[in-house]
Design a protein around this motif. Structure first.
Motif: not given
Length: 200
Positions: A142-147
């Motif tokens: 699971e890849l989660t991109l964050t700000d």
């Protein structure tokens, strides 16, 4: 004729007389509790009864062992590869399959990097390790991109087939991959990422 006359009393049917303890003097002596208990014990001591009870117990234990084997078939096959042959035959009869063992606590991400390419393309590279002494099923990622506030911007699930991964991680082994990922953030700026291995 008067109901209370001697003749009426003489002709009336004789009723059974019970004593204060409820004992019926007009019937056979009631069985005492210890007599019933002795008969019950004698019944269970009969050879035929013991054989029948033993057969039922053996059958139930066999069914319990069979259920446990079917439930833990993947673990048994991983710990004892020689047992896989008869487990496969067992699964033919019960319409089950033998899959690689899932033990996510022993799968760790040893290292990873996430770099932006052209446009919406990114390059994800990582190395995962198997700390167990048996082969384990390859996990999904699971890849989660964050700000900048570490809030999720977009999530992507990478299945083993998308990563061209093998079905199993070798015992105490590792596997490295580099995957091109195309994501659209809707104009949000990506400041970081999180990568988690899991079994769906």
């Amino acid at each position: 004729m008067d109901a209370q006359s001697p003749q009426a009393v003489k002709d009336a049917p004789r009723e059974r007389i019970e004593d204060d303890d409820g004992f019926d003097e007009g019937s056979d002596a009631q069985e005492l509790s210890f007599v019933r208990a002795a008969k019950r014990k004698a019944f269970w001591r009969r050879p035929r009864v013991r054989v029948l009870v033993g057969a039922v117990v053996a059958l139930l234990l066999g069914l319990l062992a069979l259920q446990g084997t079917l439930h833990e078939r993947n673990r048994i096959a991983a710990l004892d590869p020689g047992a896989r042959v008869w487990l496969e035959k067992l699964c033919e009869a019960f319409q089950c399959t033998i899959a690689p063992l899932r033990q996510i606590s022993d799968v760790v991400i040893d290292s990873s990097s996430f770099n932006k390419g052209r446009g919406d393309s990114y390059q994800l590279a990582f190395v995962i390790k198997n700390r167990a002494s048996v082969p384990l099923a390859m996990p999904s990622m699971e890849l989660t991109l964050t700000d900048a506030q570490d809030q999720p911007v977009v999530r992507r699930i990478l299945l083993p087939q998308e990563m061209a991964a093998p079905a199993e991680l070798p015992a105490l082994g590792e596997w490295a991959s580099s995957v091109a990922v195309v994501v659209t953030t809707g104009g949000a700026r990506v400041a970081g990422y999180r990568l988690v291995a899991f079994y769906p």
